[in-house]
Structure formats: C-alpha cells, structure tokens
Design an enzyme around this catalytic site. Structure first.
Site, PDB file in Angstrom:
ATOM      1  N   ARG A 176      21.426 -11.413 -10.557  1.00 33.85           N
ATOM      2  CA  ARG A 176      21.010 -11.921  -9.258  1.00 33.85           C
ATOM      3  C   ARG A 176      21.633 -13.304  -9.152  1.00 33.85           C
ATOM      4  O   ARG A 176      22.847 -13.421  -9.076  1.00 33.85           O
ATOM      5  CB  ARG A 176      19.481 -11.913  -9.155  1.00 33.85           C
ATOM      6  CG  ARG A 176      18.972 -11.998  -7.747  1.00 33.85           C
ATOM      7  CD  ARG A 176      17.465 -11.858  -7.656  1.00 33.85           C
ATOM      8  NE  ARG A 176      16.753 -12.931  -8.349  1.00 33.85           N
ATOM      9  CZ  ARG A 176      15.434 -13.136  -8.258  1.00 33.85           C
ATOM     10  NH1 ARG A 176      14.696 -12.339  -7.520  1.00 33.85           N
ATOM     11  NH2 ARG A 176      14.855 -14.124  -8.901  1.00 33.85           N
ATOM     12  N   TYR A 199      -4.340   3.899  18.570  1.00 38.30           N
ATOM     13  CA  TYR A 199      -3.028   4.453  18.912  1.00 38.30           C
ATOM     14  C   TYR A 199      -2.854   5.842  18.317  1.00 38.30           C
ATOM     15  O   TYR A 199      -3.173   6.080  17.146  1.00 38.30           O
ATOM     16  CB  TYR A 199      -1.914   3.565  18.352  1.00 38.30           C
ATOM     17  CG  TYR A 199      -1.635   2.330  19.178  1.00 38.30           C
ATOM     18  CD1 TYR A 199      -1.293   2.426  20.526  1.00 38.30           C
ATOM     19  CD2 TYR A 199      -1.704   1.068  18.604  1.00 38.30           C
ATOM     20  CE1 TYR A 199      -1.025   1.283  21.278  1.00 38.30           C
ATOM     21  CE2 TYR A 199      -1.440  -0.075  19.348  1.00 38.30           C
ATOM     22  CZ  TYR A 199      -1.095   0.042  20.684  1.00 38.30           C
ATOM     23  OH  TYR A 199      -0.836  -1.082  21.423  1.00 38.30           O
ATOM     24  N   MET A 252      -1.045  -4.078  15.960  1.00 44.10           N
ATOM     25  CA  MET A 252      -0.412  -5.378  15.689  1.00 44.10           C
ATOM     26  C   MET A 252      -1.446  -6.461  15.370  1.00 44.10           C
ATOM     27  O   MET A 252      -1.248  -7.264  14.466  1.00 44.10           O
ATOM     28  CB  MET A 252       0.422  -5.796  16.897  1.00 44.10           C
ATOM     29  CG  MET A 252       1.252  -7.042  16.655  1.00 44.10           C
ATOM     30  SD  MET A 252       2.144  -7.583  18.124  1.00 44.10           S
ATOM     31  CE  MET A 252       3.224  -6.188  18.419  1.00 44.10           C
ATOM     32  N   LYS A 281       7.206 -21.336  -4.016  1.00 44.06           N
ATOM     33  CA  LYS A 281       8.103 -20.859  -2.950  1.00 44.06           C
ATOM     34  C   LYS A 281       7.336 -19.941  -1.988  1.00 44.06           C
ATOM     35  O   LYS A 281       6.221 -19.505  -2.300  1.00 44.06           O
ATOM     36  CB  LYS A 281       9.271 -20.104  -3.580  1.00 44.06           C
ATOM     37  CG  LYS A 281       8.840 -18.876  -4.381  1.00 44.06           C
ATOM     38  CD  LYS A 281       9.950 -18.338  -5.251  1.00 44.06           C
ATOM     39  CE  LYS A 281       9.441 -17.129  -6.029  1.00 44.06           C
ATOM     40  NZ  LYS A 281      10.447 -16.597  -6.942  1.00 44.06           N
TER      41      LYS A 281
HETATM   42  C1  PLP Z   1       9.658 -16.376  -8.139  1.00 43.22           C
HETATM   43  C2  PLP Z   1      10.153 -16.870  -9.414  1.00 43.22           C
HETATM   44  C3  PLP Z   1       9.281 -17.151 -10.468  1.00 43.22           C
HETATM   45  C4  PLP Z   1       7.825 -16.749 -10.448  1.00 43.22           C
HETATM   46  O1  PLP Z   1       7.736 -15.356 -10.692  1.00 43.22           O
HETATM   47  P1  PLP Z   1       6.352 -14.561 -10.757  1.00 43.22           P
HETATM   48  O2  PLP Z   1       6.752 -13.184 -11.126  1.00 43.22           O
HETATM   49  O3  PLP Z   1       5.752 -14.633  -9.395  1.00 43.22           O
HETATM   50  O4  PLP Z   1       5.504 -15.226 -11.771  1.00 43.22           O
HETATM   51  C5  PLP Z   1       9.801 -17.756 -11.592  1.00 43.22           C
HETATM   52  N1  PLP Z   1      11.123 -18.049 -11.689  1.00 43.22           N
HETATM   53  C6  PLP Z   1      12.004 -17.765 -10.703  1.00 43.22           C
HETATM   54  C7  PLP Z   1      13.429 -18.084 -10.879  1.00 43.22           C
HETATM   55  C8  PLP Z   1      11.548 -17.141  -9.541  1.00 43.22           C
HETATM   56  O5  PLP Z   1      12.426 -16.834  -8.581  1.00 43.22           O
END
Ligand code: PLP
Length: 350
Positions: free
Chosen positions: A133, A249, A298, A38
């Site tokens: 969550r 800056y 930036m 992701k």
């Molecule tokens: C992001 C995520 C992972 C991976 O987690 P890490 O801590 O980066 O290893 C695994 N399972 C779910 C449901 C996640 O959202």
C-alpha cells in the site's frame, strides 16, 4: 456555539476510551502507546478524542491528511507529536513546512520533496514490508536514500494482524532488518491487532485506532476493550399500524396484527446503512428491545414497540451498537460502523 439539540447523538464514554488506551499501553510493554485519530477519530470527533487521550497519557497521534492535522493541532499539548500518514504532496509543502506536525514520507519522491523544506526538518518514514500500500520499498529504504534525514519514527504497517497467518511473522522479520539498517529515533509497527500479537511487535511505539474506540481487533481484546460509542436518537412519532398494512419504502414489512411502531431520527445518511433493514438492527428503551422493521430510509427508521413498552414521541432510544455483534449482523466491518457515523450527530463526551 449553538444551544440547539440535534435529534440524534453519540454518547461517548471518556472512561471507556481512557481505559481502552491504558489496556493497549499495558499490552505494548515498554513501548509508548500512541493513537490513530484519522477520519475524525474513527467518527467520534478528533478533537475530543485527542483531549481525553492526552489526559490519559497518550502523546503520539496519527492523522491521514494535513486538513486533519490542522483540525487537531490546536488541541496538542507541548510534548505531544502528530504524524501525517499520507506524507506530503506538492500542494501540502507550504503548510507542512510551517507545521509542528511531521509528514510520514512514503516514497522516494516525497523524501526528495521534504529535503527541499530545508535541512533539519524532522519527518517520519513508512516502509512497505509486504502490504503493498503506502511506503518505500525495502530496497529503496536500505539504498541510502534516507541518509542524513532526521527520521523521528520509522514505520511499517501490518496487513493481516487480525488473522493468524505467516504474513505477520514475515513482516516482523522484514521490519527487524529495517531497524538494523536504518537510523531513526523510534520504530513503530503495530496497530490494534498487532499489539495483540505480542511484545515482539511493539518496538518503541504502537499505533492503535480501532481498539481505542471499542473495536475488538482480536479475541484477546474481549473482556478488556469496552464500548465507547453509544448512538441514541429521538422518537419523532409513534403510530399504530393496522394488521395487513405496509410500513416504509417498498412495503417490505406488513404486521399480521395491529402493531405500534416508533419512527426515529436515524438513517443511511447517518451511516446507519440499508443492510440493517429487515430486522437486522434494533434498539433498546428502558431495558426493552425494539426490533427494526421495514427498510432503513435516508433519515428515518421504524421500530416495532413491544407490548407494555411506554416509549413515546420525544423519548431517546439507544440503537444496538455493540461493535462485533453489529458487524456480524450487518456485514459491515467494525471500522465501517465507526467511521460511517456522520455529521448530524451531537457528540457528547461524558
Ligand atoms: C489506521 C492505521 C493504524 C490504526 O489501525 P487500527 O487497525 O485501527 O488499530 C495504524 N497505523 C497506520 C499506518 C494506519 O493507517
């Protein structure tokens, strides 16, 4: 395809990525080891990450959304599977029902929605074991709401696996109860840190993200997990700042003696945030350390050039990006250090 070379790049180590996956797979015991890709594989580039992880043997991938799924689907080999962690909204249904990717259903509403996709459409299901969550509650999951659903993987997610707290064992016990009560092809609980908690947490499939990309999720990773991401940027200009003259800056840095500085193509728009200002960041060129001076802009950062260092316009410097050390220096998490890496880098696997 463009031949234009950007003035900043991520040098990405295929060898380190694959070696990290193999170590996590070994720690997962008899469970399969998947990969969370992701957020563009935590900033590295999801397509490249999927390609190289598949070549190492990884077959189970996780993205957050259907847009991310569309990005990586063309990379998947026949036997590979892709799960979409945020499940399926009404707006996703047409795309999801036609996809080989599976939604991870998170609520009773999503379960009902997915049943409308038609008999036999496979899915995954997330159950909340204490993080509050995403996911069905334990009661919902055990109430029969999933009966007849073709669940490929039943998931839950650990809230505090990077800490030694009772919550880990509590979530493990709840997940074991779920496994006893709900039929699925496979069961999956552990992220990177969860893998380090031991094989009890591995079940059939683990889901590391951070540690694949070089993050030290727990001390157990030290000496095994290797840095994957090496940000490098070009020097746009060098100059000599006169003693007593201000740099950048708000004039936060003023050298006491004449000082050569290098201005490099990197800034907070590239995820190199202002918390590196005031000497908390640095870079290396041919073995010599260049300290960040003044404020992060930036698109630009100033580095103090030490005596005898020959760095000049057009040279590439390597920003210090060891994840645990950089997290400690900046106050950012290792996750933020990776996922913040923006769109302006060339991403070069080698
Ligand atoms: C992001 C995520 C992972 C991976 O987690 P890490 O801590 O980066 O290893 C695994 N399972 C779910 C449901 C996640 O959202």
């Amino acid at each position: 395809m463009t031949e234009h070379i950007a003035p900043l790049r991520l040098s990405l180590s295929v060898d380190a990525l694959q070696s990290n996956w193999r170590w996590l797979a070994a720690q997962s015991g008899s469970a399969a080891c998947g990969a969370a890709v992701k957020a563009n594989a935590y900033g590295l580039g999801a397509r490249g990450a999927v390609e190289h992880l598949q070549n190492a043997g990884c077959r189970d991938f996780f993205v957050a959304s259907w847009a991310e799924a569309a990005d990586v689907l063309p990379m998947l080999t026949d036997g590979a599977s892709l799960s979409v962690l945020h499940g399926v909204r009404g707006d996703d249904m047409a795309m999801a029902a036609a996809s080989r990717a599976r939604p991870v259903l998170n609520s009773i509403e999503q379960v009902a929605r997915w049943r409308q996709a038609g008999e036999g459409h496979p899915c995954d299901v997330m159950v909340d074991t204490g993080m509050n969550r995403l996911g069905l509650t334990m009661d919902e999951a055990l109430s029969g709401a999933l009966d007849g659903l073709p669940v490929r993987t039943l998931l839950s997610h650990l809230a505090s696996a990077d800490e030694d707290v009772p919550q880990n064992a509590e979530q493990l016990a709840r997940f074991q109860a779920l496994k006893a009560g709900i039929t699925a092809d496979r069961y999956s609980l552990a992220n990177s840190a969860g893998i380090c908690l031991g094989e009890d947490y591995a079940f059939d499939l683990t889901r590391p993200g951070l540690a694949l990309y070089g993050g030290i999720a727990r001390d157990a990773c030290l000496g095994h997990i290797r840095q994957v991401v090496f940000p490098e940027m070009q020097v746009l200009q060098t100059r000599t700042v006169k003693a007593g003259a201000p740099v950048g800056y708000n004039a936060t840095y003023t050298p006491l003696q004449d000082q050569r500085i290098a201005i490099i193509n990197l800034g907070y728009a590239d995820g190199y945030l202002r918390c590196f200002s005031g000497g908390k960041g640095g870079a290396h060129f041919e073995g010599q350390a260049l300290k960040l001076v003044g404020r992060v802009s930036m698109d630009l950062v100033a580095l103090a050039i030490p005596e005898g260092c020959a760095v000049t316009e057009g040279d590439w410097v390597a920003i210090d990006y060891d994840l645990p050390a950089t997290a400690a220096a900046s106050g950012l998490s290792q996750y933020e250090l990776l996922t913040g890496l923006g769109a302006r880098y060339d991403r070069i696997w080698g």
